[in-house]
Design an enzyme around this catalytic site. Sequence first.
Site, mmCIF file in Angstrom:
data_model
loop_
_atom_site.group_PDB
_atom_site.id
_atom_site.type_symbol
_atom_site.label_atom_id
_atom_site.label_comp_id
_atom_site.label_asym_id
_atom_site.label_seq_id
_atom_site.Cartn_x
_atom_site.Cartn_y
_atom_site.Cartn_z
ATOM 1 C CB SER A 67 13.949 -7.768 -21.480
ATOM 2 O OG SER A 67 12.729 -8.189 -22.032
HETATM 3 N N1 SAM Z 1 11.758 -12.927 -22.660
HETATM 4 C C1 SAM Z 1 12.419 -12.564 -23.886
HETATM 5 C C2 SAM Z 1 13.905 -12.773 -23.833
HETATM 6 O O1 SAM Z 1 14.418 -13.222 -22.800
HETATM 7 O O2 SAM Z 1 14.548 -12.536 -24.864
HETATM 8 C C3 SAM Z 1 12.092 -11.162 -24.340
HETATM 9 C C4 SAM Z 1 10.736 -11.080 -24.836
HETATM 10 S S1 SAM Z 1 10.340 -9.809 -25.987
HETATM 11 C C5 SAM Z 1 10.504 -8.363 -25.031
HETATM 12 C C6 SAM Z 1 8.568 -10.137 -26.034
HETATM 13 C C7 SAM Z 1 8.212 -11.393 -26.768
HETATM 14 O O3 SAM Z 1 6.833 -11.661 -26.546
HETATM 15 C C8 SAM Z 1 8.391 -11.291 -28.265
HETATM 16 O O4 SAM Z 1 9.245 -12.299 -28.708
HETATM 17 C C9 SAM Z 1 6.977 -11.470 -28.815
HETATM 18 O O5 SAM Z 1 6.936 -12.136 -30.049
HETATM 19 C C10 SAM Z 1 6.325 -12.272 -27.711
HETATM 20 N N2 SAM Z 1 4.868 -12.235 -27.664
HETATM 21 C C11 SAM Z 1 4.030 -11.178 -27.836
HETATM 22 N N3 SAM Z 1 2.754 -11.562 -27.687
HETATM 23 C C12 SAM Z 1 2.778 -12.902 -27.417
HETATM 24 C C13 SAM Z 1 1.783 -13.882 -27.170
HETATM 25 N N4 SAM Z 1 0.477 -13.604 -27.156
HETATM 26 N N5 SAM Z 1 2.171 -15.154 -26.936
HETATM 27 C C14 SAM Z 1 3.498 -15.494 -26.945
HETATM 28 N N6 SAM Z 1 4.480 -14.598 -27.182
HETATM 29 C C15 SAM Z 1 4.127 -13.320 -27.408
#
Ligand code: SAM
Length: 218
Positions: A67
């Site tokens: 992000s």
């Molecule tokens: N917090 C992260 C960082 O510091 O890099 C950025 C997160 S990225 C914008 C969103 C993440 O949410 C992705 O890696 C995606 O695979 C994960 N995601 C989406 N749906 C999810 C779920 N149901 N459970 C766990 N992770 C999930």
Amino acid sequence: MSSTYSNRQFDLAREQLVSLLRGKGITDAQVLDAIAAVPRHEFIQEVFRHRAYEDSALPISCQQTISQPYTVAFMTQLLQAKRGDKVLEIGTGSGYQACILAEMGVRVFTIERHFDLLETARVHFETLGYNIASRVGDGSIGWSQFAPYQGIIVTAGAPDVPPSLLRQLADGGRLVIPVGDQTTQNMVVVERQGDEFVHTKNAGFKFVPLLGKEGWRS
Ligand code: SAM
């Protein structure tokens, strides 16, 4: 910046990022100190590393993103987590947000649906010396084993607030989650007061989707 950028140059770039975030309205000293301390460039692929301290989201593997720093700072400020609080993060991604919280003295639990991303994030936790509990799974249904949490932060966009996450929130706890359609979301804060859940809606953001049982169906 080139890929041979020195640690000193990264330190300076990070200081400039902190000033920029302050100028954009981030006032929580704990959050700014954590951004100043955690080396964001370590979480970013070599090819994009020269852009590590730009205020922008960047690609990581599995077609996901780390992000934008402003988004991380804004969400962390909204969470109002204190040292020693137990916080659940949904969407580990690169691991950067989890390390920001750990740097603030929070006890972090994080869930990621992609095994490959989690493996890489775990290497960062280890290398940087953060003690963070993590697992692969569907975070839309939370992590009931360690509930309740004083804070829950969802770093992917959800169609609605997942009921399981509300159930896992401690009394007085806060849930920060982007809610909307798959194009834009409002940053929603839900504060638990006994059996009441008080919702506040903040500005618009753009996240990758929260996929899962209580998120978007893939
Ligand atoms: N917090 C992260 C960082 O510091 O890099 C950025 C997160 S990225 C914008 C969103 C993440 O949410 C992705 O890696 C995606 O695979 C994960 N995601 C989406 N749906 C999810 C779920 N149901 N459970 C766990 N992770 C999930």
